[in-house]
Motif scaffolding. Structure first.
Motif, PDB file in Angstrom:
ATOM      1  N   ASN A 155       0.799  -1.224   0.000  1.00  0.00           N
ATOM      2  CA  ASN A 155       0.000   0.000   0.000  1.00  0.00           C
ATOM      3  C   ASN A 155       0.833   1.276   0.000  1.00  0.00           C
ATOM      4  O   ASN A 155       0.271   2.363  -0.021  1.00  0.00           O
ATOM      5  CB  ASN A 155      -0.953   0.019   1.195  1.00  0.00           C
ATOM      6  CG  ASN A 155      -2.177  -0.816   0.941  1.00  0.00           C
ATOM      7  OD1 ASN A 155      -2.996  -0.483   0.118  1.00  0.00           O
ATOM      8  ND2 ASN A 155      -2.270  -1.942   1.640  1.00  0.00           N
ATOM      9  N   ASN A 206       5.684  -1.831   1.881  1.00  0.00           N
ATOM     10  CA  ASN A 206       4.997  -0.562   2.091  1.00  0.00           C
ATOM     11  C   ASN A 206       5.952   0.627   2.149  1.00  0.00           C
ATOM     12  O   ASN A 206       5.563   1.693   2.613  1.00  0.00           O
ATOM     13  CB  ASN A 206       4.161  -0.606   3.367  1.00  0.00           C
ATOM     14  CG  ASN A 206       2.761  -1.100   3.115  1.00  0.00           C
ATOM     15  OD1 ASN A 206       2.021  -0.493   2.365  1.00  0.00           O
ATOM     16  ND2 ASN A 206       2.412  -2.220   3.718  1.00  0.00           N
ATOM     17  N   ASN A 234      10.602  -3.881   2.692  1.00  0.00           N
ATOM     18  CA  ASN A 234      10.557  -2.463   3.012  1.00  0.00           C
ATOM     19  C   ASN A 234      11.959  -1.858   2.923  1.00  0.00           C
ATOM     20  O   ASN A 234      12.821  -2.415   2.261  1.00  0.00           O
ATOM     21  CB  ASN A 234       9.928  -2.258   4.401  1.00  0.00           C
ATOM     22  CG  ASN A 234       8.418  -2.448   4.364  1.00  0.00           C
ATOM     23  OD1 ASN A 234       7.714  -1.693   3.718  1.00  0.00           O
ATOM     24  ND2 ASN A 234       7.937  -3.475   5.045  1.00  0.00           N
TER      25      ASN A 234
END
Length: 158
Positions: free
Chosen positions: A20, A52, A81
């Motif tokens: 997201n 993310n 990440n």
């Protein structure tokens, strides 16, 4: 919307929010929403925030608000990440503070050898404390056996 969902749905047990692009700011907001008045979300056992764009700042917020002292959260997915040594150190501190994580996924980050080392040391120290507690228990049963949860899986790469 996500913050309100966390605050007003105490029955929520699984939250999958991978892919997201929340970044540090969004992750920090989610982390603070999971900790209200110093108390952790009472039923959230699985949190997936993989891929993310979370860096050290967001990881530190998660460590402070969602991991340290949380005896409900069991699985934390943070793979893919931008977490570096500073974020790994924050998670290590949360593990040392006490938590119930049994699975921690940090693969495909940028932890480096020092970040991996500090995590491994925290896991070893936490396991040592659990063993000491079990030895002090000495087999005496007071209604039930005390068996703290220990980290069973740690997924990292360098």
């Amino acid at each position: 919307l996500i913050c309100n969902t966390l605050r007003y749905n105490p029955q929520l047990a699984v939250l999958k929010l991978g892919y997201n692009d929340f970044g540090d700011k969004g992750t920090s907001l989610i982390a603070s929403a999971c900790s209200k008045d110093g108390r952790h979300h009472q039923n959230l056992t699985i949190l997936d925030l993989g891929f993310n764009n979370i860096g050290d700042e967001g990881c530190t917020a998660l460590s402070l608000h969602m991991v340290a002292g949380n005896h409900t959260l069991r699985n934390l997915f943070l793979s893919g990440n931008c977490i570096r040594r500073k974020g790994a150190t924050a998670i290590a501190g949360a593990i040392m503070h006490g938590c119930s994580l049994s699975r921690l996924h940090l693969a495909s980050n940028r932890l480096g050898s020092q970040g991996i080392r500090v995590l491994a040391q925290a896991v070893a120290e936490a396991e040592n404390r659990v063993q000491q507690l079990l030895q002090r228990q000495g087999g005496i049963k007071i209604g039930y056996n005390i068996k703290p949860v220990t980290l069973e899986e740690l997924h990292v790469d360098d």
